[in-house]
Design a protein around this motif. Structure first.
Motif, short mmCIF file in Angstrom:
data_model
loop_
_atom_site.label_atom_id
_atom_site.label_comp_id
_atom_site.label_asym_id
_atom_site.label_seq_id
_atom_site.Cartn_x
_atom_site.Cartn_y
_atom_site.Cartn_z
N SER A 1 8.67 3.83 -13.92
CA SER A 1 7.38 4.13 -13.32
C SER A 1 7.46 4.14 -11.79
O SER A 1 6.86 4.98 -11.12
CB SER A 1 6.33 3.11 -13.78
N LEU A 2 8.21 3.20 -11.23
CA LEU A 2 8.33 3.11 -9.78
C LEU A 2 9.03 4.34 -9.20
O LEU A 2 8.67 4.83 -8.13
CB LEU A 2 9.08 1.84 -9.38
N GLU A 3 10.03 4.84 -9.91
CA GLU A 3 10.72 6.04 -9.44
C GLU A 3 9.77 7.23 -9.44
O GLU A 3 9.79 8.05 -8.51
CB GLU A 3 11.96 6.32 -10.30
N ARG A 4 8.93 7.35 -10.47
CA ARG A 4 7.96 8.45 -10.51
C ARG A 4 6.94 8.28 -9.39
O ARG A 4 6.50 9.26 -8.78
CB ARG A 4 7.26 8.47 -11.87
N LEU A 5 6.55 7.03 -9.12
CA LEU A 5 5.58 6.77 -8.06
C LEU A 5 6.15 7.14 -6.69
O LEU A 5 5.47 7.76 -5.87
CB LEU A 5 5.17 5.30 -8.09
N LYS A 6 7.41 6.80 -6.46
CA LYS A 6 8.05 7.15 -5.19
C LYS A 6 8.11 8.66 -5.01
O LYS A 6 7.86 9.18 -3.91
CB LYS A 6 9.46 6.55 -5.13
N HIS A 7 8.44 9.36 -6.07
CA HIS A 7 8.49 10.83 -6.00
C HIS A 7 7.12 11.39 -5.67
O HIS A 7 6.99 12.33 -4.87
CB HIS A 7 9.00 11.39 -7.34
N TYR A 8 6.08 10.83 -6.27
CA TYR A 8 4.71 11.27 -6.01
C TYR A 8 4.35 11.05 -4.54
O TYR A 8 3.78 11.93 -3.87
CB TYR A 8 3.74 10.49 -6.91
N ASN B 1 5.15 -5.66 -3.16
CA ASN B 1 4.61 -6.36 -4.32
C ASN B 1 4.82 -5.59 -5.62
O ASN B 1 3.89 -5.30 -6.37
CB ASN B 1 3.11 -6.64 -4.14
N THR B 2 6.06 -5.25 -5.91
CA THR B 2 6.36 -4.47 -7.11
C THR B 2 6.88 -5.32 -8.27
O THR B 2 7.22 -4.77 -9.33
CB THR B 2 7.40 -3.38 -6.80
N LEU C 1 4.50 -5.89 -12.24
CA LEU C 1 3.45 -4.86 -12.09
C LEU C 1 2.50 -4.82 -13.28
O LEU C 1 1.33 -4.49 -13.11
CB LEU C 1 4.10 -3.48 -11.92
N SER C 2 2.99 -5.13 -14.47
CA SER C 2 2.11 -5.08 -15.64
C SER C 2 0.99 -6.12 -15.53
O SER C 2 -0.03 -6.01 -16.20
CB SER C 2 2.90 -5.30 -16.93
N PHE C 3 1.19 -7.12 -14.69
CA PHE C 3 0.13 -8.10 -14.42
C PHE C 3 -0.65 -7.76 -13.15
O PHE C 3 -1.85 -7.93 -13.08
CB PHE C 3 0.72 -9.50 -14.27
N ARG C 4 0.07 -7.28 -12.13
CA ARG C 4 -0.58 -7.05 -10.83
C ARG C 4 -1.59 -5.89 -10.88
O ARG C 4 -2.67 -5.98 -10.31
CB ARG C 4 0.48 -6.73 -9.77
N ILE C 5 -1.21 -4.80 -11.55
CA ILE C 5 -2.05 -3.61 -11.49
C ILE C 5 -3.43 -3.86 -12.09
O ILE C 5 -4.42 -3.32 -11.61
CB ILE C 5 -1.33 -2.43 -12.18
N ASN C 6 -3.50 -4.66 -13.12
CA ASN C 6 -4.82 -4.96 -13.71
C ASN C 6 -5.43 -6.23 -13.12
O ASN C 6 -6.37 -6.78 -13.68
CB ASN C 6 -4.71 -5.06 -15.23
N GLN D 1 -0.05 -13.60 -7.18
CA GLN D 1 0.98 -14.26 -6.38
C GLN D 1 1.41 -13.39 -5.21
O GLN D 1 1.68 -12.20 -5.36
CB GLN D 1 2.19 -14.58 -7.27
N GLY D 2 1.47 -14.01 -4.02
CA GLY D 2 1.88 -13.27 -2.83
C GLY D 2 0.76 -12.46 -2.20
O GLY D 2 0.99 -11.71 -1.27
#
Length: 221
Positions: free
Chosen positions: A169-176, A194-195, A198-203, A208-209
């Motif tokens: 997912s991060l690679e697709r996000l970087k490309h975007y 803060n990557t 992510l399954s906890f952070r995004i929602n 933390q941090g």
């Protein structure tokens, strides 16, 4: 949860004494956890009424304490239960982006959900990795079908990983971002903050941090 317990009752009445583990995270607020408008407060008492002592040896409920942190059991601990299982089910009728469904798929489990489940719960589900029930009345039949055919359902976990795993997912996000920056005549440096988790952070279940995040809330409030 009450509909799920009814399904297991039907299966046991038909002679299909499956081993079942129901994991229930408590609201990490005592008042909310005891509020019948929010929580199924009769879960444990109904469980004792509906199932005999012998049946409770097959059907276990793991309910986290209401003073545990919101996320409850740590992910490595939850992973053990996935890998000890044959089938995963979630009886929700509405979900956001359901982390537990993705986790189950990645563990190689067939997923059983309601056919009209709304929200993001069905994003990665298809006829190759999931079974769907139209109503709670026949959900037990679909559960049994999944258990009996579990080895032939959701056999391509690599395909699921490409869709759900953080690394991909991060690679697709970087490309975007690269394309978006280029449209504005700028260059994206490829650096993301803060990557982790992510399954906890995004929602917004993980703060933390992030010193600016208000930790009293358990959702994107």
């Amino acid at each position: 949860l009450d509909k799920f317990m009814s399904s297991i009752r039907k299966l046991y009445d038909l002679g299909h004494k499956l081993r079942v583990l129901l994991i229930v995270p408590s609201n990490n607020d005592v008042d909310r956890d005891n509020n019948p408008k929010i929580t199924y407060v009769d879960l444990l008492s109904d469980y004792e009424k509906m199932f005999s002592y012998e049946e409770r040896g097959l059907f276990s409920i793991l309910k986290t304490h209401n003073r545990m942190p919101f996320l409850g059991l740590a992910q490595p601990e939850i992973a053990k239960f996935y890998h000890l299982s044959k089938v995963f089910t979630l009886y929700s009728e509405t979900e956001g982006g359901s982390r537990v469904i993705s986790e189950a798929l990645l563990a190689g489990l067939p997923v059983v959900v309601k056919s009209n489940l709304t929200g993001g719960g069905r994003d990665f589900l298809n006829e190759n990795n999931a079974l769907f029930f139209d109503s709670f009345d026949n959900a037990h039949e679909v559960l049994l079908d999944a258990v009996q055919r579990w080895k032939s359902i959701n056999t391509d976990t690599n395909a699921v990983k490409k869709e759900t795993h953080e690394d991909d997912s991060l690679e697709r996000l970087k490309h975007y971002f690269q394309e978006m920056f280029a449209e504005k005549g700028q260059k994206f440096d490829g650096h993301l903050l803060n990557t982790d988790w992510l399954s906890f952070r995004i929602n917004a279940h993980w703060h933390q941090g992030l010193p600016w995040a208000d930790k009293q809330f358990i959702s994107p409030d």
